[in-house]
Design a protein around this motif. Structure first.
Motif, short mmCIF file in Angstrom:
data_model
loop_
_atom_site.label_atom_id
_atom_site.label_comp_id
_atom_site.label_asym_id
_atom_site.label_seq_id
_atom_site.Cartn_x
_atom_site.Cartn_y
_atom_site.Cartn_z
N ARG A 232 -4.41 3.45 2.82
CA ARG A 232 -3.22 2.63 3.00
C ARG A 232 -2.39 2.69 1.72
N THR A 233 -1.10 2.50 1.85
CA THR A 233 -0.24 2.43 0.68
C THR A 233 1.05 1.72 1.05
N VAL A 234 1.78 1.28 0.05
CA VAL A 234 3.13 0.74 0.20
C VAL A 234 4.04 1.64 -0.63
N LEU A 235 5.11 2.14 -0.04
CA LEU A 235 5.90 3.16 -0.70
C LEU A 235 7.39 2.98 -0.40
N SER A 236 8.21 3.18 -1.41
CA SER A 236 9.66 3.26 -1.28
C SER A 236 10.14 4.40 -2.17
N THR A 242 9.28 -0.29 -4.68
CA THR A 242 7.87 -0.12 -4.31
C THR A 242 7.02 -1.23 -4.90
N ARG A 243 7.22 -1.52 -6.19
CA ARG A 243 6.41 -2.56 -6.83
C ARG A 243 6.68 -3.93 -6.22
N THR A 244 7.94 -4.22 -5.93
CA THR A 244 8.28 -5.51 -5.32
C THR A 244 7.64 -5.65 -3.94
N ARG A 245 7.76 -4.60 -3.14
CA ARG A 245 7.18 -4.65 -1.80
C ARG A 245 5.66 -4.70 -1.84
N ARG A 246 5.06 -3.97 -2.77
CA ARG A 246 3.60 -3.98 -2.88
C ARG A 246 3.09 -5.36 -3.31
N ASP A 247 3.78 -5.99 -4.26
CA ASP A 247 3.37 -7.33 -4.68
C ASP A 247 3.45 -8.31 -3.52
N ALA A 248 4.51 -8.21 -2.71
CA ALA A 248 4.65 -9.10 -1.55
C ALA A 248 3.55 -8.83 -0.53
N ASP A 267 3.65 4.20 -7.54
CA ASP A 267 4.98 3.61 -7.74
C ASP A 267 6.11 4.44 -7.16
N SER A 268 5.81 5.67 -6.76
CA SER A 268 6.87 6.55 -6.28
C SER A 268 6.25 7.63 -5.41
N PRO A 269 7.05 8.34 -4.61
CA PRO A 269 6.51 9.47 -3.85
C PRO A 269 5.84 10.51 -4.76
N ALA A 270 6.42 10.79 -5.91
CA ALA A 270 5.83 11.78 -6.82
C ALA A 270 4.48 11.30 -7.34
N HIS A 271 4.38 10.00 -7.61
CA HIS A 271 3.12 9.44 -8.08
C HIS A 271 2.05 9.54 -6.98
N LEU A 297 7.43 0.55 8.45
CA LEU A 297 8.08 1.80 8.81
C LEU A 297 8.78 2.45 7.61
N GLU A 298 9.12 1.66 6.61
CA GLU A 298 9.71 2.25 5.41
C GLU A 298 8.70 3.15 4.70
N THR A 299 7.46 2.68 4.56
CA THR A 299 6.43 3.51 3.96
C THR A 299 6.22 4.78 4.77
#
Length: 320
Positions: A232-236, A242-248, A267-271, A297-299
């Motif tokens: 699983r991941t949260v990604l923007s 990304t960090r804001t959405r992941r913290d939420a 923290d990013s697609p590259a990461h 759906l954003e992720t």
């Protein structure tokens, strides 16, 4: 000696209130060009409240196979407790016909499930579940791959059994396991693909090495087995978002939520590509993004457009 290109997909589960909701997700995944979508085989929600919605895996898989065109359609993983292996083999053969050869089947010894208690179904001790799994794999693979199959074991007996019509194409078998003494031994004996949730890199490397040793003990090339990882991941696109959405996301789940054990933080697609690339170097061939309601759906969009193409462009490596 095999070297596999990357496959990428979504493990959607079926914790949806309507069929239309999960159908929409599968169509989105297919339109995004991903390779795979899978359901689980639990009759009550694995995560969340006990009375949350949870569609039946096999019937939902059949319907989704009919509503998709290209994506691989998988049940991952089925537990022996729910049904006789001959019935599962017949169902999967039918789903493979429905999908014109796109079905894949996962098996496992059977982890925790609220359905056992709610429905009064026995759950044997772990050692016996692995004994059952071994016979279960023998029956399912025998029926799916042989024109006529007989078997006499402790738990199952078949005589001149047939599945007809046959699967449209050979159905690959995935085994989900991390146990080093019994689970990975079953993978070495039966599986086309080994699946696990994301593990710390040193732990994954150790279990990979154990699987390789079990393969050698059975005189099987370890490279014959694909390696699949669910995460699983949260990604923007923007690291700050990304960090804001992941913290939420973490705050909404709470610190002890089991989803977090499957989480890869990037923290990013590259990461994320860098993190997945390290698992690729350890032999992972298939990367499955786990999603469930409320859908992120954003992720999914960022993963499909900014990570998947670069991940697929990496050179094929030996999985052992």
């Amino acid at each position: 000696m095999s070297a596999y290109p990357v496959r990428v997909g979504v493990h959607s589960g079926q914790q949806y209130a309507t069929f239309g909701a999960i159908q929409s997700l599968w169509e989105t995944v297919e339109d995004a060009g991903l390779d795979w979508v899978s359901l689980f085989d639990h009759y009550r929600p694995v995560l969340g409240d006990v009375d949350d919605p949870c569609l039946d895996g096999l019937t939902t898989l059949a319907a989704l196979a009919a509503h998709t065109r290209r994506v691989r359609c998988a049940l991952m993983v089925a537990a022996p407790a729910w049904r006789h292996p001959a019935l599962l083999a017949y169902s999967i053969a039918t789903i493979d016909q429905i999908s014109n050869g796109r079905a894949e089947l996962g098996l496992g010894a059977g982890g925790g499930d609220r359905g056992y208690q709610q429905f009064g179904i026995d759950r044997p001790p772990a050692g016996e579940r692995h004994d059952i799994l071994d016979e279960y794999c023998a029956v399912v693979t025998g029926l799916l791959r042989e024109p006529s199959f007989s078997f006499s074991g402790r738990y199952y007996r078949l005589r001149d059994a047939h599945v007809s019509p046959r699967p449209a194409r050979p159905v690959p078998l995935t085994i989900g396991a991390t146990g080093e003494r019994r689970g990975l031994r079953a993978v070495a004996r039966w599986a086309d693909t080994w699946n696990t949730i994301v593990l710390p890199e040193p732990v994954y490397a150790r279990k990979r090495d154990v699987l390789d040793r079990w393969c050698v003990a059975r005189e099987r090339d370890p490279a014959a087995i694909r390696r699949s990882m669910t995460f699983r991941t949260v990604l923007s696109s923007a690291p700050s978002r990304t960090r804001t959405r992941r913290d939420a996301y973490r705050a909404a789940l709470g610190p002890e939520h089991p989803d977090l054990a499957e989480q890869l933080d990037a923290d990013s697609p590259a990461h994320l590509l860098d993190v997945l690339g390290r698992y690729r170097a350890l032999g992972v061939t298939d990367f499955l993004l786990a999603l469930r309601p409320p859908l992120d759906l954003e992720t999914l969009e960022v993963f499909a457009t900014e990570v998947v193409p670069a991940l697929r462009a990496q050179p094929a490596v030996r999985n052992s």
